[in-house]
Design a protein around this motif. Structure first.
Motif, mmCIF file in Angstrom:
data_model
loop_
_atom_site.group_PDB
_atom_site.id
_atom_site.type_symbol
_atom_site.label_atom_id
_atom_site.label_comp_id
_atom_site.label_asym_id
_atom_site.label_seq_id
_atom_site.Cartn_x
_atom_site.Cartn_y
_atom_site.Cartn_z
ATOM 1 N N LEU A 144 -88.977 -14.827 28.270
ATOM 2 C CA LEU A 144 -88.369 -16.108 28.650
ATOM 3 C C LEU A 144 -86.928 -15.895 29.125
ATOM 4 C CD1 LEU A 144 -89.552 -18.400 25.677
ATOM 5 C CD2 LEU A 144 -90.629 -18.100 27.914
ATOM 6 N N HIS A 186 -85.240 -17.262 32.625
ATOM 7 C CA HIS A 186 -84.111 -18.198 32.648
ATOM 8 C C HIS A 186 -82.909 -17.640 33.403
ATOM 9 C CE1 HIS A 186 -85.814 -21.454 30.462
ATOM 10 N NE2 HIS A 186 -86.109 -20.724 29.402
ATOM 11 N N LYS A 239 -84.112 -24.948 34.822
ATOM 12 C CA LYS A 239 -84.101 -24.733 33.367
ATOM 13 C C LYS A 239 -84.188 -26.071 32.621
ATOM 14 C CE LYS A 239 -80.905 -21.194 33.807
ATOM 15 N NZ LYS A 239 -79.887 -20.234 33.422
ATOM 16 N N TYR A 240 -83.375 -27.038 33.081
ATOM 17 C CA TYR A 240 -83.362 -28.334 32.396
ATOM 18 C C TYR A 240 -84.726 -29.009 32.525
ATOM 19 C CZ TYR A 240 -81.999 -32.978 30.849
ATOM 20 O OH TYR A 240 -81.934 -34.166 30.171
ATOM 21 N N ASP A 254 -87.608 -27.495 32.963
ATOM 22 C CA ASP A 254 -88.517 -26.709 32.123
ATOM 23 C C ASP A 254 -88.440 -27.194 30.672
ATOM 24 O OD1 ASP A 254 -89.057 -24.773 30.121
ATOM 25 O OD2 ASP A 254 -88.635 -23.079 31.413
ATOM 26 N N LEU A 255 -87.212 -27.251 30.152
ATOM 27 C CA LEU A 255 -87.039 -27.557 28.732
ATOM 28 C C LEU A 255 -87.442 -28.990 28.378
ATOM 29 C CD1 LEU A 255 -83.584 -25.756 28.303
ATOM 30 C CD2 LEU A 255 -85.828 -24.924 27.544
ATOM 31 N N THR A 256 -87.194 -29.916 29.313
ATOM 32 C CA THR A 256 -87.475 -31.324 28.988
ATOM 33 C C THR A 256 -88.894 -31.747 29.362
ATOM 34 O OG1 THR A 256 -86.560 -32.036 31.123
ATOM 35 C CG2 THR A 256 -85.060 -32.057 29.224
#
Ligand code: NAD
Ligand code: MG
Length: 328
Positions: A242, A246, A254-255, A257-259
């Protein structure tokens, strides 16, 4: 968990061994060539005139029927398709000499009780964690696909050493060899290909593609976004997990992906994965697959055709034709 490398190998376990590789497909060809290059006396067992006979002949292999190939062999690598292994083994069994090792690249038939190796032979597993062409290519490049090894029957008292020496001879110790059991290899391998690697990944691609096309976006743009670019991400994950992915994607990606990632692959997906795993563990999947083969593969053929008729295939063929480097 211990990772075995070259220094752990007792090459004497297979010194001077005569090897019979049964099957010359994805794994069979790679194992036969790598074993031969590692100095083993290799014969290949195939049906006369079968589809890989010519290929093995081109590679300069000594060819014979599987039941003849196993005579005098010290190591027998059963690398015909899983469903063909039982009849091939049973036809050859009488010719297998005491003290020989019978080896599998996937534990299906041992774990699901289809093959019962006779007394007096070793039964081992040497399973590369990659397709055959990579097992061959990496070996030629001085690298090696990691392997799992396991022992189901140890008649000679050297079964484990033989498995490690075999894994070493096909390049496995360069990438690292892990010890497992037939149960663990079989269940994790089936689960992985069903839920993540083959089944999961292709369904994720198709659902993403369909979502964009149904929303009115161009199919070609959807293809690049949902299928073509997946390779770049997978390569980063493969090389550095990961963290490396990133490092190379944008802050915005990235944002997102995470949310959003956990909303798509949510607890419902995980519950389905657990169900799929249960069906692997309790033998439901194995029974269904064996039964489907007995019936002549009607459902398998129908679903395969449906997969190949998906509109993404047509779009993909057109776009890939422009990228000649993908064809090699
Ligand atoms: P494959 O379908 O690529 O090749 C099978 C070979 O066996 C071919 O040469 C075929 O002609 C021959 N064959 C088929 N039926 C036969 C019969 N009745 N008698 C003699 N020869 C016969 O198979 P594969 O994908 O290399 O799979 C072999 C084993 O390796 C399986 O246990 C599989 O689960 C395992 N495995 C495969 C991969 C992979 O990437 N393909 C990865 C890890 C493990
Ligand atoms: Mg699919």
């Amino acid at each position: 968990m211990q990772i075995y490398t070259e220094k752990d190998v007792d090459v004497s376990a297979l010194e001077g061994a005569r090897v019979a590789v049964l099957g010359y497909g994805s794994q069979g060809r790679a194992h036969a060539l790598n074993l031969r290059d590692s100095g083993f006396d290799v014969v290949v067992g195939l049906r006369q005139g079968g589809k890989s006979w010519a290929k093995a002949e081109q590679d300069g292999m000594t060819l014979m029927a599987p039941s003849d190939a196993v005579k005098d062999a010290d190591l027998i690598c059963l690398l015909v398709p899983d469903i063909a292994q039982k009849p091939v083994y049973e036809a050859a069994e009488a010719n297998i000499k005491p003290g020989a090792a019978v080896s599998f690249a996937h534990g299906f038939n041992i774990h699901f009780d289809q093959i019962h190796p006779k007394e007096g032979v070793d039964c081992i597993l040497v399973a590369p964690k990659g397709p055959g062409d990579l097992v061959r290519r990496q070996f030629e490049e001085g690298r090696g696909v990691p392997c799992l090894i396991a022992v189901a029957q140890d008649a000679s008292g050297k079964a484990r050493d033989k498995a490690l020496a075999y894994a070493h001879a096909i390049g496995g110790t360069r990438g690292g060899v892990l010890e497992t059991t037939f149960a663990e290899e079989t269940e994790t391998d089936l689960f992985g290909e069903q839920a993540v690697l083959c089944g999961g990944a292709t369904e994720l691609v198709l659902k993403g593609y369909e979502t964009l096309v149904e929303a009115g976006y161009q199919p070609e743009v959807a293809y690049f976004e949902c299928l073509h670019e997946l390779k770049l991400i997978v390569d980063l994950l493969n090389e550095g997990g990961l963290a490396k992915m990133h490092e190379f994607i944008s802050e915005t990606a990235k944002y997102g992906d995470l949310t959003r990632g956990p909303r798509v692959i949510d607890d419902h997906v995980k519950a389905s994965m657990k169900q799929v795993l249960t069906e692997v563990q309790d033998g439901t999947f194995a029974r269904q697959w064996i039964e489907e083969n007995k019936n002549g593969l009607p459902e398998y053929n129908r679903m395969m055709q449906e997969d190949l008729d998906h509109p993404i295939e047509e779009v993909g063929r057109k776009l890939r034709a422009r990228m000649s480097w993908l064809q090699k």
